[in-house]
Design an enzyme around this catalytic site. Structure first.
Site, mmCIF file in Angstrom:
data_model
loop_
_atom_site.group_PDB
_atom_site.id
_atom_site.type_symbol
_atom_site.label_atom_id
_atom_site.label_comp_id
_atom_site.label_asym_id
_atom_site.label_seq_id
_atom_site.Cartn_x
_atom_site.Cartn_y
_atom_site.Cartn_z
ATOM 1 C CB THR A 176 82.140 41.314 21.772
ATOM 2 O OG1 THR A 176 82.436 40.785 20.482
ATOM 3 C CG2 THR A 176 80.659 41.171 22.034
ATOM 4 C CB ALA A 214 80.024 54.828 41.371
ATOM 5 N NE ARG A 243 91.767 44.471 14.106
ATOM 6 C CZ ARG A 243 91.975 43.346 14.807
ATOM 7 N NH1 ARG A 243 91.071 42.943 15.683
ATOM 8 N NH2 ARG A 243 93.067 42.630 14.657
ATOM 9 C CE LYS A 262 85.804 33.383 28.960
ATOM 10 N NZ LYS A 262 84.659 33.841 28.217
ATOM 11 C CE LYS A 285 82.342 31.554 30.818
ATOM 12 N NZ LYS A 285 81.419 31.311 29.703
#
Ligand code: HSE
Length: 432
Positions: free
Chosen positions: A10, A30, A43, A100, A200
């Site tokens: 994702t 940048a 994959r 995290k 977190k």
């Protein structure tokens, strides 16, 4: 600046797409020409099209690739990811990660290795997805003595709570939706048992209070045992229940805790619903602040990953000692403040018990509380349902020491007139 992306799930695909879509403005910000030179992924992902970029099934090929300047670790987990990140650092590469769990558990080792190699390790995406809370604590609020922070930092839990509360959806249904939308962890028990929020919070507490990363000292409780009737009673009392991650400077130490919490229904943070995250930070100079945004999902998280890539590009030509410190304080300048055990925490409480409907029960409960110096702030007793001899008794306490409160809960449970366990949920006013 050449980057190699490890992981094309994702967040990996989101990062690829944002870098490609906004190339010109990202490069202008940048001051560098940022190029993806290799992707390592088990994959393909139909969510992005890496045509023209070298793709390997061996992620270690990316960290060993001499052409790669920055490794972007987006595979998650702590075993292979730790090995991968340490090898990238050993190879002299800068690292950007959204991981995290890795930072919370192995951050000290990783930052020490990075310091020795004079490379950067950036991890904005590790906390609260797209909300730039790491940069905020490390830089924007650098003038402040942080008094406390409190956040909704697990989107999946907030999504489930909202769906249960507003649509009466079943827990499992809402969780399945969060998984399908890519919000949930690979192992969703990390979300619903509070582990993801604890990862977190460890990072936020370290940045805010100058303490080392100490994942094993965080009190962690998730939403999996929360009952809908408590959500309803909380509303009746003017509160909402949210899964909150709290770090607070207290007498003798820092409280670092994650649990379902009643918060005033009229507070801004009570309005944060669905997968959205929000973090309140109270600084002595700035006062209360709140940061809101999407805490999970492909492009919101990519927003933070790409911001880190830009930061690395900007800092490439600065001397290592002139860069922003990994954990906000320069060198290993941790102070000795301990993390308090949960028994030493001061908080108000919501209690619900099932009481026999006969004279004297309320007095018995009241005297258990007063014997321990705990003051009752509000109380509701419901009428018995037809055919039932027990009634729900709900109360809010004032702030009390956790160990006193737990002793009172045990004594109440021991009363013959009380059936079963006393449900107890912490309450935070979030006002000072
Ligand atoms: N599982 C996490 C969440 C993803 O639901 O917030 C973002 O860290």
């Amino acid at each position: 600046m050449n980057i190699g992306i490890c992981g094309l799930g994702t967040v990996g695909s989101g990062t690829f797409n944002v870098l490609n879509r906004n190339t010109a403005l990202i490069n202008a910000r940048a001051g560098a020409n940022i190029q993806i030179v290799q992707i390592g992924a088990r994959r393909d992902n139909p969510a992005c099209d890496p045509t023209g970029v070298s793709v390997t099934r061996d992620i270690f090929e990316v960290v060993d690739n001499p052409a790669v300047d920055v490794v972007v670790e987006l595979i998650g987990g702590t075993t292979i990811a730790r090995e991968l990140v340490l090898r990238a650092i050993a190879n002299g590469k800068h690292v950007v990660t959204a991981n995290k769990a890795l930072i919370a558990q192995y951050g000290s080792e990783i930052f020490e290795a990075a310091r020795r190699q004079s490379v950067m390790v950036a991890f904005e995406a590790a906390v609260a997805g797209g909300i730039p809370i790491i940069k905020t604590l490390r830089e924007g609020l650098g003038a402040n003595r942080i008094e406390w922070l409190a956040g909704i930092i697990n989107g999946t839990s907030n999504f489930i709570l909202t769906a249960m509360e507003e649509e009466g959806r079943a827990f499992d249904d809402a969780l399945a939706d969060a998984q399908a939308l890519g919000y949930a962890e690979a192992d969703p028990s990390f979300d619903v048992e509070g582990i993801d929020a604890a990862h977190k919070l460890v990072i936020l507490a370290s940045l805010a209070f100058g303490i080392p990363l100490q994942f094993d000292k965080v009190y962690t409780q998730g939403i999996s045992k929360l009952e809908l009737q408590d959500v309803a009673y909380a509303r009746e009392l003017g509160y909402r229940i949210k899964h909150l991650a709290i770090a607070r400077q207290s007498e003798g130490g820092v409280e670092v805790r994650v649990h379902p919490t009643l918060i005033p229904g009229n507070s801004l943070i009570a309005e944060v619903d669905g997968v959205m995250n929000a973090i309140m930070v109270k600084g002595d100079a700035v006062g209360p602040t709140m940061f809101y945004g999407a805490g999970a999902g492909a492009e919101p998280t990519a927003s933070a990953v790409v911001a880190d890539i830009i930061d690395v590009a900007r800092a490439l030509n600065s001397a290592p000692e002139a860069r922003v410190p990994y954990l906000a304080f320069s060198g290993a300048n941790f102070n000795g403040t301990p993390i308090l055990p949960i028994e030493a925490v001061h908080t108000a409480y919501y209690l619900r018990m099932s009481a026999l409907d006969k004279p004297g029960v309320l007095t018995a409960v009241g005297s258990i509380m007063s014997d321990r110096g705990i003051s009752i702030e509000a109380i509701i007793q419901k009428r018995p349902r037809p055919g039932q001899d027990h009634v729900p008794l709900i109360m809010l306490t004032n702030k009390a020491l956790e160990s006193d409160l737990m002793a009172a809960v045990t004594a109440i449970e021991d009363l013959d007139a009380i059936a079963g366990k006393v449900v107890h949920i912490r309450v935070e006013a979030l006002d000072k």
